[in-house]
Design a protein around this motif. Structure first.
Motif, PDB file in Angstrom:
ATOM      1  N   ILE A  34       0.963  -1.236  -0.031  1.00 52.84           N
ATOM      2  CA  ILE A  34       0.141   0.070   0.420  1.00 52.84           C
ATOM      3  C   ILE A  34       1.150   1.241  -0.021  1.00 52.84           C
ATOM      4  N   LYS A  35       1.814   1.187   0.899  1.00 54.32           N
ATOM      5  CA  LYS A  35       2.687   2.384   0.986  1.00 54.32           C
ATOM      6  C   LYS A  35       3.571   2.738  -0.274  1.00 54.32           C
ATOM      7  N   TRP A  36       4.199   1.755  -1.061  1.00 53.28           N
ATOM      8  CA  TRP A  36       4.910   2.048  -2.015  1.00 53.28           C
ATOM      9  C   TRP A  36       3.773   2.282  -3.327  1.00 53.28           C
ATOM     10  N   MET A  37       2.918   1.504  -3.379  1.00 54.22           N
ATOM     11  CA  MET A  37       1.857   1.794  -4.480  1.00 54.22           C
ATOM     12  C   MET A  37       1.594   3.333  -4.462  1.00 54.22           C
ATOM     13  N   LEU A  38       1.198   3.758  -3.367  1.00 55.26           N
ATOM     14  CA  LEU A  38       0.785   5.312  -2.955  1.00 55.26           C
ATOM     15  C   LEU A  38       1.764   6.071  -3.458  1.00 55.26           C
ATOM     16  N   TRP A  39       3.087   6.093  -3.354  1.00 55.66           N
ATOM     17  CA  TRP A  39       4.349   6.722  -3.771  1.00 55.66           C
ATOM     18  C   TRP A  39       4.208   6.604  -5.202  1.00 55.66           C
ATOM     19  N   THR A  40       4.046   5.410  -5.539  1.00 57.28           N
ATOM     20  CA  THR A  40       4.249   5.347  -7.205  1.00 57.28           C
ATOM     21  C   THR A  40       3.037   6.171  -7.976  1.00 57.28           C
ATOM     22  N   ILE A  41       1.666   6.048  -7.526  1.00 61.67           N
ATOM     23  CA  ILE A  41       0.719   6.967  -7.698  1.00 61.67           C
ATOM     24  C   ILE A  41       1.106   8.402  -8.041  1.00 61.67           C
ATOM     25  N   ILE A  42       1.530   8.731  -7.027  1.00 63.31           N
ATOM     26  CA  ILE A  42       1.890  10.165  -6.693  1.00 63.31           C
ATOM     27  C   ILE A  42       3.104  10.595  -7.828  1.00 63.31           C
ATOM     28  N   GLY A  43       3.932   9.794  -7.938  1.00 58.14           N
ATOM     29  CA  GLY A  43       4.930  10.050  -9.087  1.00 58.14           C
ATOM     30  C   GLY A  43       4.656  10.175 -10.133  1.00 58.14           C
ATOM     31  N   GLY A  44       3.408   9.177 -10.702  1.00 59.43           N
ATOM     32  CA  GLY A  44       2.731   8.950 -12.047  1.00 59.43           C
ATOM     33  C   GLY A  44       2.079  10.501 -12.227  1.00 59.43           C
ATOM     34  N   ILE A  45       1.308  10.970 -11.563  1.00 58.55           N
ATOM     35  CA  ILE A  45       0.352  11.930 -11.291  1.00 58.55           C
ATOM     36  C   ILE A  45       1.573  13.342 -11.541  1.00 58.55           C
ATOM     37  N   ALA A  46       2.732  13.338 -10.587  1.00 53.08           N
ATOM     38  CA  ALA A  46       3.611  14.520 -10.846  1.00 53.08           C
ATOM     39  C   ALA A  46       4.156  14.373 -12.332  1.00 53.08           C
ATOM     40  N   PHE A  47       4.452  13.336 -12.827  1.00 52.80           N
ATOM     41  CA  PHE A  47       4.990  13.290 -14.081  1.00 52.80           C
ATOM     42  C   PHE A  47       3.985  13.699 -15.043  1.00 52.80           C
ATOM     43  N   LEU A  48       2.939  13.398 -14.972  1.00 48.56           N
ATOM     44  CA  LEU A  48       1.835  13.847 -15.950  1.00 48.56           C
ATOM     45  C   LEU A  48       1.484  15.593 -15.650  1.00 48.56           C
ATOM     46  N   ALA A  49       1.464  15.963 -14.623  1.00 46.44           N
ATOM     47  CA  ALA A  49       1.264  17.252 -14.472  1.00 46.44           C
ATOM     48  C   ALA A  49       2.665  18.167 -14.997  1.00 46.44           C
ATOM     49  N   CYS A  50       3.851  17.740 -14.855  1.00 44.49           N
ATOM     50  CA  CYS A  50       4.860  18.316 -15.487  1.00 44.49           C
ATOM     51  C   CYS A  50       4.770  18.291 -17.075  1.00 44.49           C
ATOM     52  N   GLN A  51       4.256  17.278 -17.498  1.00 41.98           N
ATOM     53  CA  GLN A  51       4.025  17.017 -19.181  1.00 41.98           C
ATOM     54  C   GLN A  51       3.195  17.938 -19.382  1.00 41.98           C
ATOM     55  N   ALA A  52       1.758  18.150 -18.675  1.00 45.45           N
ATOM     56  CA  ALA A  52       0.878  19.061 -18.977  1.00 45.45           C
ATOM     57  C   ALA A  52       1.488  20.472 -19.084  1.00 45.45           C
ATOM     58  N   TRP A  53       2.379  20.900 -18.077  1.00 45.76           N
ATOM     59  CA  TRP A  53       2.820  22.076 -17.996  1.00 45.76           C
ATOM     60  C   TRP A  53       3.580  22.463 -19.273  1.00 45.76           C
ATOM     61  N   GLU A  54       4.462  21.380 -19.714  1.00 45.93           N
ATOM     62  CA  GLU A  54       5.260  21.322 -20.683  1.00 45.93           C
ATOM     63  C   GLU A  54       4.633  21.834 -22.143  1.00 45.93           C
ATOM     64  N   TRP A  55       3.670  20.876 -22.275  1.00 46.97           N
ATOM     65  CA  TRP A  55       2.829  20.914 -23.395  1.00 46.97           C
ATOM     66  C   TRP A  55       1.994  21.971 -23.526  1.00 46.97           C
ATOM     67  N   THR A  56       1.617  22.847 -22.405  1.00 47.26           N
ATOM     68  CA  THR A  56       0.795  24.212 -22.362  1.00 47.26           C
ATOM     69  C   THR A  56       1.755  25.132 -22.843  1.00 47.26           C
ATOM     70  N   HIS A  57       3.104  25.028 -22.187  1.00 48.48           N
ATOM     71  CA  HIS A  57       4.018  25.982 -22.552  1.00 48.48           C
ATOM     72  C   HIS A  57       4.470  26.112 -24.064  1.00 48.48           C
ATOM     73  N   LEU A  58       4.733  24.888 -24.482  1.00 46.47           N
ATOM     74  CA  LEU A  58       5.055  24.940 -26.041  1.00 46.47           C
ATOM     75  C   LEU A  58       4.090  25.496 -26.897  1.00 46.47           C
TER      76      LEU A  58
END
Lengths: 244, 137
Positions: free
Chosen positions: A111-135
């Motif tokens: 449970i603990k490590w899956m939660l961190w994995t999900i948080i990492g995945g969402i953080a990556f998607l957020a970064c990509q959203a920012w990059e796409w918007t910026h471009l």
């Protein structure tokens, strides 16, 4: 002699009643799916490479990707994509720790490590959203940079080549570059997105005790394979778009 | 070693439909996550994390300063590709546990990937050829 024994045993293991690979059906099929997905990504990246080899000039990644959130016009090439890469690598690490916890039937660890994995995945998607918007704010999108009347000043800063060559071939190269960029990082981003959904499903099942009841956490391992593959693809996307 | 732990030479009698007994044949059924064996595996995971992080930092440094420091772009690219494959191998071998599977399964998964050798050479060569045709004639 030992060779002969091994051969006999090998033939026997393929005669039915045994699992020659010692791998369950579901896990083997996940591997074969990932193999096919590797060819899909490979086809995308190789067609990008073909177009790049075909082009007289090509945008310089250090000049296209040089922004960072909240830093305004600061020139920070590669910094943001490095952050994205570290986020994805770390979420892969937390995933392998979840798989490891699953091997030991440690529900709390999963449970603990899956939660961190999900948080990492969402953080990556957020970064990509920012990059796409910026471009996109800079005028880049699928099918952008097609108008022959486009001013040289709106794309020449992407290149580090001779000005005459940019004037002749730069527009087409910019157009091709962004088409491939949005298609390939979009396809990868969609994999990350679906991976996050799978991870959430696995987390809920773990919380509900489904795998404890089943006696093993193989689903964590199967979804883990998918998640690591997404990280693996990013290693190649990172090289092809941001480094080479 | 627990009674459930088996190696390559153990013959498991398994029948169709009993997939649960197949689960991670080579890796499952350790009982204690605090055991020395478990801790050894976790420290290996963190070691690989360190390697991946360091290689990424080297790649970024090469991308930022490689050509500026006088390295030819072609050489920098060779380093990029080698480091990429180095990273990919660690992810597949350790994180995806392919290195812990039976050799026959590892080979079954890896052999189809050799098609990429032809795939990459043929298509990049094609792109280069058309550039030459367009610029020369």
């Amino acid at each position: 002699m030992s060779q002969a024994t091994a051969t006999t045993q090998d033939v026997k293991s393929w005669n039915g009643g045994h699992s020659p690979f010692n791998v369950s059906y579901g896990k083997m099929m996940m591997w074969f799916f990932l193999l096919s997905d590797a060819f899909t990504f490979g086809a995308f990246l190789i067609s990008y490479g073909t177009t790049r080899f075909f082009s007289a000039v090509w945008p310089d990644p250090n000049k296209v990707f040089h922004s960072f959130p909240f830093l305004g016009e600061a020139n920070a090439p590669l910094l943001f994509v490095s952050l994205m890469t570290f986020i994805l690598i770390l979420s892969s690490v937390t995933m392998v720790l979840a798989v490891h916890a699953g091997h030991y039937n440690d529900r709390k660890g999963v449970i603990k490590w899956m939660l961190w994995t999900i948080i990492g995945g969402i953080a990556f998607l957020a970064c990509q959203a920012w990059e796409w918007t910026h471009l996109n704010h800079q005028g880049a999108w699928w099918g952008s940079f097609t108008d022959p009347a486009t001013a040289l000043s709106s794309f020449e800063h992407f290149f580090s080549a001779d000005k005459a060559v940019i004037a002749q071939h730069g527009l087409q190269a910019t157009h091709d570059f962004y088409n491939y960029f949005f298609t390939i990082t979009g396809f990868h981003g969609f994999h990350v997105f679906s991976g996050v959904i799978f991870n959430v499903m696995i987390l809920l099942n773990t919380i509900n005790g489904k795998y404890e009841l089943r006696g093993h956490y193989e689903m964590v391992e199967k979804v883990g394979l998918y998640w690591h593959f997404v990280d693996l693809v990013w290693v190649f996307v990172f090289t092809c778009f941001y480094l080479l | 070693m627990s009674a459930h732990h088996h190696n390559d030479n153990d013959t498991q009698v398994l029948y169709e439909g009993d997939q649960s007994k197949l689960y991670s044949g080579l890796m499952n059924h350790h009982s204690d996550i605090q055991s020395a064996d478990s801790k050894k595996q976790v420290s290996r995971i963190w070691k690989v994390t360190g390697i991946l992080a360091i290689v990424t930092i080297i790649e970024v440094a090469l991308g930022l300063y490689g050509t500026g420091a006088g390295m030819p772009k072609g050489l920098v690219n060779v380093f990029f590709l080698l480091l990429t494959i180095y990273k990919a191998a660690y992810i597949v071998r350790v994180f995806m546990h392919l290195g812990d599977e039976k050799k026959s399964f590892l080979i079954t998964v890896l052999i189809p990937l050799t098609l990429f050798i032809w795939f990459i050479i043929a298509f990049l060569y094609d792109g280069g050829f058309w550039l030459e045709m367009n610029t020369k004639f």
